[in-house]
Design a protein around this motif. Sequence first.
Motif, short mmCIF file in Angstrom:
data_model
loop_
_atom_site.label_atom_id
_atom_site.label_comp_id
_atom_site.label_asym_id
_atom_site.label_seq_id
_atom_site.Cartn_x
_atom_site.Cartn_y
_atom_site.Cartn_z
N ASN A 29 -7.27 -3.74 -0.11
CA ASN A 29 -6.89 -3.59 1.29
C ASN A 29 -8.08 -3.13 2.13
OD1 ASN A 29 -4.29 -4.49 1.68
ND2 ASN A 29 -3.36 -2.57 0.95
N THR A 45 -5.53 -0.42 -3.11
CA THR A 45 -6.19 0.30 -2.03
C THR A 45 -7.57 -0.31 -1.74
OG1 THR A 45 -5.07 2.29 -2.76
CG2 THR A 45 -6.89 2.59 -1.23
N GLN A 56 0.83 -1.21 0.00
CA GLN A 56 0.00 0.00 0.00
C GLN A 56 0.87 1.26 0.00
OE1 GLN A 56 -3.58 0.02 0.02
NE2 GLN A 56 -3.11 2.12 -0.57
#
Lengths: 195, 225
Positions: free
Chosen positions: A151, A148, A105
């Motif tokens: 996650n 993103t 990330q």
Amino acid sequence: MTTAPASIVTRSLPYVLVTGGGLGLLAAFLLTVERLRLAADAGYLPTCNLNPIISCGSVMKTEQASLFGFPNPLIGLAAFAVLVTVGAALLAGARFHAWFWYGLQAGVVAGAVFVHWLIFQSLYRIGALCPYCMLVWVATVVVCWYVTLANAEAGRLPRSGVLLRLARYHTVVLVLWTVAVGGLILQRFWSYWIM
Amino acid sequence: MTTNLKISLGIGAVVALILALIVAAVVMFGDGRAQTPATDSTARTAPAQFLVREDSHRLSTAADGKVTLVEFLDFECEGCGAVFPHMERIRAEYAGRINLVVRYFPMPGHRNADLAARVAEAAARQGEFEVMYTRLFETQTQWGEASESKEAFFLDLAERAGLDMAAFKRDLDAPATAERVRKDQGDGLALGVQGTPTVFFNGSPLDVEPSYDNLKAKIDAVLRS
């Protein structure tokens, strides 16, 4: 680890990483090769063209093209290769600890920030577009977006309510981003194309 | 089909439609300059009337007129700045033996290119084109690639060149000066000029880089014949 059926975003992530990373790697490789050629041909006289979409050579000679003192595509060679590898590992069934995902990330966010700075420089400071560089912009932003969202869906990001809602419209966001950047390009270089 | 996909395709379709409309509008209502002569930039001879006008600036004039070099240039273009020393060597070596003509072709992407062309033209109104042409290129690194107006820098340049400043300022802002620059640019576009520096050698676009050696070889070949 979630047991619920993975969403389309999470299921797509490995493919996004392999193709996005692969295209980015290809662009970075071509840019590196061109940079080496440019270095070999020092006597070359630059020209200024009405067409802003120019060979990457003239963009590469700018300061911005070597932000950290060495040509930017070298970063791409290393970073995009990692993305391809992570994507392939996921396809092969690999499972990663949370810290690995945080690392990924951080990496893609740094990449996206860098790319947006480059977009700004290309449009408003250098005033030229280089096709391979634009491929890198798209690849980086797409990969950053899906990493993103994945996650967020895995619950690894704090306060990810907005992201989860956006995940339902994952390609809409990318289309809007593309339209926005394309619009800025059109607006900035309008006079070149109309003349 | 999911909502996500529908919206994405919808936006894509709308944008495609808008782009198509813009292209159609430009094709229908544009002034069509893009389609005018000599877009194939092969070694065809350029129409003479576009190449050199009565009022074009000559850095050197030859009695015999066997060689005529015409350079379309942008004072802010670093390529033109790089070619400048080559051109100056040619000018010094062949003064009076060749025609050397420069035409304005400011690029829209260069913030101060049009202003610089008007600065040269305003100096030309006082018979000082050559001085300003030289100084603009010599100082290019000090004012080029800027994102703000360099008018103050240019005024200082003119002052140091000993120009009549009242007349210079008046000419710099005169519509006739801007019109003169646009006329050169228009001729360039009509000739199919796509970038700078573009050099025409006896009416044909130069097929090699305009370096001193390349130009010398071509000039000598013609002068000897």
